[in-house]
Structure formats: C-alpha cells, structure tokens
Design an enzyme around this catalytic site. Structure first.
Site, mmCIF file in Angstrom:
data_model
loop_
_atom_site.group_PDB
_atom_site.id
_atom_site.type_symbol
_atom_site.label_atom_id
_atom_site.label_comp_id
_atom_site.label_asym_id
_atom_site.label_seq_id
_atom_site.Cartn_x
_atom_site.Cartn_y
_atom_site.Cartn_z
ATOM 1 N N ARG A 99 0.888 -1.173 0.000
ATOM 2 C CA ARG A 99 0.000 0.000 0.000
ATOM 3 C C ARG A 99 0.916 1.210 0.000
ATOM 4 O O ARG A 99 1.625 1.468 0.985
ATOM 5 C CB ARG A 99 -0.918 -0.007 1.224
ATOM 6 C CG ARG A 99 -1.660 1.306 1.410
ATOM 7 C CD ARG A 99 -2.824 1.229 2.357
ATOM 8 N NE ARG A 99 -3.943 0.546 1.740
ATOM 9 C CZ ARG A 99 -5.202 0.644 2.130
ATOM 10 N NH1 ARG A 99 -5.523 1.421 3.152
ATOM 11 N NH2 ARG A 99 -6.164 -0.021 1.520
ATOM 12 N N HIS A 126 -6.716 0.646 -6.982
ATOM 13 C CA HIS A 126 -7.020 -0.206 -5.823
ATOM 14 C C HIS A 126 -7.660 -1.492 -6.360
ATOM 15 O O HIS A 126 -8.841 -1.767 -6.129
ATOM 16 C CB HIS A 126 -7.971 0.536 -4.867
ATOM 17 C CG HIS A 126 -8.017 -0.029 -3.485
ATOM 18 N ND1 HIS A 126 -7.274 -1.126 -3.086
ATOM 19 C CD2 HIS A 126 -8.734 0.346 -2.383
ATOM 20 C CE1 HIS A 126 -7.523 -1.380 -1.808
ATOM 21 N NE2 HIS A 126 -8.405 -0.508 -1.368
ATOM 22 N N GLN A 129 -9.545 -4.058 -4.150
ATOM 23 C CA GLN A 129 -10.879 -3.571 -3.776
ATOM 24 C C GLN A 129 -11.890 -3.878 -4.879
ATOM 25 O O GLN A 129 -12.997 -4.363 -4.629
ATOM 26 C CB GLN A 129 -10.807 -2.058 -3.522
ATOM 27 C CG GLN A 129 -12.142 -1.412 -3.205
ATOM 28 C CD GLN A 129 -12.652 -1.790 -1.826
ATOM 29 O OE1 GLN A 129 -11.929 -1.682 -0.846
ATOM 30 N NE2 GLN A 129 -13.887 -2.244 -1.737
ATOM 31 N N ASP A 220 -17.133 6.983 -2.646
ATOM 32 C CA ASP A 220 -15.922 6.887 -1.821
ATOM 33 C C ASP A 220 -15.632 8.300 -1.308
ATOM 34 O O ASP A 220 -16.264 9.281 -1.738
ATOM 35 C CB ASP A 220 -14.755 6.329 -2.663
ATOM 36 C CG ASP A 220 -13.464 6.167 -1.857
ATOM 37 O OD1 ASP A 220 -13.538 6.052 -0.619
ATOM 38 O OD2 ASP A 220 -12.369 6.155 -2.469
ATOM 39 N N CYS A 259 -16.345 1.583 -0.578
ATOM 40 C CA CYS A 259 -15.184 0.750 -0.217
ATOM 41 C C CYS A 259 -14.851 0.862 1.261
ATOM 42 O O CYS A 259 -14.204 -0.018 1.813
ATOM 43 C CB CYS A 259 -13.987 1.159 -1.062
ATOM 44 S SG CYS A 259 -13.545 2.885 -0.843
ATOM 45 N N ARG A 287 -13.523 -8.724 1.100
ATOM 46 C CA ARG A 287 -12.080 -8.455 0.994
ATOM 47 C C ARG A 287 -11.302 -9.674 1.493
ATOM 48 O O ARG A 287 -10.281 -10.026 0.928
ATOM 49 C CB ARG A 287 -11.684 -7.219 1.828
ATOM 50 C CG ARG A 287 -12.393 -5.918 1.477
ATOM 51 C CD ARG A 287 -12.058 -5.395 0.102
ATOM 52 N NE ARG A 287 -10.644 -5.244 -0.148
ATOM 53 C CZ ARG A 287 -9.882 -4.241 0.296
ATOM 54 N NH1 ARG A 287 -10.409 -3.273 1.009
ATOM 55 N NH2 ARG A 287 -8.588 -4.179 0.010
HETATM 56 N N1 CP Z 1 -11.327 -0.176 1.606
HETATM 57 C C1 CP Z 1 -10.092 -0.209 2.117
HETATM 58 O O1 CP Z 1 -9.095 -0.434 1.441
HETATM 59 O O2 CP Z 1 -10.069 -0.001 3.462
HETATM 60 P P1 CP Z 1 -8.765 0.211 4.342
HETATM 61 O O3 CP Z 1 -8.173 1.537 3.945
HETATM 62 O O4 CP Z 1 -9.233 0.215 5.763
HETATM 63 O O5 CP Z 1 -7.823 -0.905 4.079
HETATM 64 N N1 NVA Z 2 -9.757 6.676 -2.123
HETATM 65 C C1 NVA Z 2 -9.460 6.261 -0.790
HETATM 66 C C2 NVA Z 2 -9.662 4.794 -0.634
HETATM 67 C C3 NVA Z 2 -9.458 4.257 0.742
HETATM 68 C C4 NVA Z 2 -9.644 2.783 0.825
HETATM 69 C C5 NVA Z 2 -8.049 6.664 -0.425
HETATM 70 O O1 NVA Z 2 -7.142 6.489 -1.243
HETATM 71 O O2 NVA Z 2 -7.848 7.168 0.673
#
Ligand code: CP
Ligand code: NVA
Length: 300
Positions: A99, A126, A129, A220, A259, A287
């Site tokens: 990440r 992502h 997701q 989102d 998400c 997930r």
């Molecule tokens: N949806 C998602 O990726 O959640 P987190 O940021 O909690 O991992």
């Molecule tokens: N778009 C959001 C998704 C979080 C899971 C971010 O990048 O913060």
C-alpha cells in the site's frame, strides 16, 4: 506474475478469482494449509483497517505467515533504496503486498524483486478492492456483465479500478464527478479501448441530472489518503454528488456500495449507508475471501 493495475487480467482470470473467492467463503476448511510454510510481507505506507486485517487473516486461513511492515513514517526508500527492499524481501518471502503513495514504488518492487507484488492501494489503483466489489455485485445480482454502476463523487484510485475491471468484465460505469475531479484520464482512455471489445460502456459526467436507471450506486471519500484538505473545504464542490436518499431514489439502484472508510454526512448519509440497499459490509467481508483467492493464486 504481479497485480499492479488490474489491467493484467483477462475476463476469465477475473471471474476465476471471484469464483475461487466464493468457494473459499463457502468451503473455508478445504483451503486450510494450502500455503503452509509460505510468507507474505505487507508493506504499508498508509493506514488501513480492512486491507491489512483481511490480508493477514487470509494468510493465516491458508496456513501462511504474514509479516506486517509499518512504513507509515516514510521509511520506504529512505534507510535503503526501494530496489534493495525488493531484493532483500524477495529472499525470504513468497509475495509482497504494497500500500503505497506512488504506483512507481510498486513497479520498482516488481522489477527489482523476484516474487509477485500485489497492489493493496496506490495513488492510482485499488485493484484488490475492485475484485471484492465485483464479487459482491455478483453475489447480489447474480451477474456482472451488463450491470450498470453509477459512481458518485471524487474520481480516485477506487474509481479507476472500478473502471478497469468493468472494462474487462463488461460492466457499465458512469462516473458523476465535479469538473476537474474525474478519474485518471490515462486509465480512463485505456479502459475505454478495452471496453470496445467487452461491450462495457464507460462515461464521465458532471451532470447529476443523468442519474437514473442504474443497478448500483457507489461512492468513496471526497479526499483520499495523502491529501490533508479538510472535508468541509470541499463540501460545496461535492455536495450535489452526495449519496443521500434523494440521489439513491433517482438512481433507481438496488445496491449501495462504498469501499470504506465512510465519512458519514459527507459522501454518504447515515440513512443510506445503514439502509436496506447497503451492501457495504458484505463488500468489506469479501475483501477477506478475495485476498485468500489472490494469495492462493500468487503464492502456491
Ligand atoms: N477499503 C479499504 O481499502 O479499506 P482500508 O483503507 O481500511 O484498508
Ligand atoms: N480513495 C481512498 C480509498 C481508501 C480505501 C483513499 O485512497 O484514501
């Protein structure tokens, strides 16, 4: 070899992962210990609730070990180069899950390391997701091809990945975003090219009056991780795209998706996220099974 963008997969590969994930959900015990003795390393530069816990539990349920590397204080590439991270970690693990702030970091890990690299969210994509999202749609609507999805709000990494997977799976996505906040142009154009073959229709508009005749509404956050703009500062720009009762009714959608994490009262209202059409926690639950399917695919 890697899951960096979601463009790597064919339609059948997406469907295989989704079907495997559904089987894992129904027959957990069958997969116990299938990755015994293997190790996945989770490299996280940003916070996470769902992605971290579900990857760790997915590894455990398959008999593998997960090692969490907290890189939130900006260590990646500082104490030693990203390339050296990849070369070291590849020697004692079977996959890297990242990440990251920059998609380039994942690319570098994948080029310099010798084990699969899986994208657990970057600035642009992502994909993990999106796989759980389409699994959830399949479970509730019994199909993916031809499903009409309205995405409301900020065009971000989650939006991009919804578009990528839709273009391959034959789903239709219309993004309702303020001007200047649409999905990534390069990703959108590439997805549109692929959509020509799959029959998928992809659109971006700022005209919320076109919000009708959809199966799914998805939203989102208006401000993604790494951007410290207070939500109140963008409220005016985004408020007409809020997933509230009015927009939900106009959309005609049967399913409400997000998400998560949700910013209640901003991109989505309590009555919608807690309402009868919301499948947000099914999405979150999935997930786990999609991550089991991914680890199984890449680490066996
Ligand atoms: N949806 C998602 O990726 O959640 P987190 O940021 O909690 O991992
Ligand atoms: N778009 C959001 C998704 C979080 C899971 C971010 O990048 O913060």
């Amino acid at each position: 070899m890697h899951l960096l963008t979601g463009f790597e997969y064919s339609k059948n590969e997406y469907l295989d992962i989704i079907k495997k994930a559904i089987d894992m959900k129904n027959n957990n015990a069958k997969y116990q210990d299938t990755l015994k003795g293997k190790t996945v390393i989770l490299m996280f530069e940003k916070p996470s609730l769902r992605t971290r816990t579900t990857f760790e539990i997915a590894a455990y349920r398959l008999g593998a070990q997960s090692v969490y590397l907290d890189l939130q204080s900006g260590d990646l590439g500082k104490r030693e180069s990203i390339s050296d991270y990849a070369c070291n970690l590849s020697r004692w693990s079977h996959a890297l899950v990242g990440r990251v702030f920059s998609q380039k970091t994942l690319e570098e890990l994948s080029l310099k390391g010798s084990v699969p690299v899986l994208n657990a969210l970057s600035d642009i994509y992502h994909p993990a997701q999106a796989i759980a999202d389409y699994m959830t749609i399949y479970e509730h609507l019994n199909k993916i091809e031809g499903v009409k999805i309205a995405y409301l709000g900020d065009g971000n990494n989650v939006t991009n990945s919804l578009l990528v997977a839709a273009s391959i799976l034959g789903a239709h996505v219309t993004c309702f975003c303020p001007q200047g906040n649409g999905p990534d142009t390069e990703v959108f154009l590439k997805a549109q090219e692929i959509a020509k073959d799959s029959g998928s229709h992809l659109n971006v508009t700022s005209d919320i009056s076109l919000l009708h005749d959809f199966d799914v509404v998805y939203t989102d956050t208006w401000v993604s991780m790494g951007d410290n703009t207070p939500l109140d500062d963008v409220l005016n720009k985004f408020k007409q795209y809020q997933l509230n009762k009015d927009n939900l009714n106009k959309s005609g959608a049967k399913l409400v998706m997000h998400c998560l994490p949700a910013h209640r009262g901003y991109e989505i209202t309590d009555e919608v996220i807690d309402g009868s059409k919301s499948v947000v926690f099914d999405e979150a639950e999935n997930r786990l099974y999609t991550h089991m399917a991914l680890l199984h695919k890449y680490m066996q």
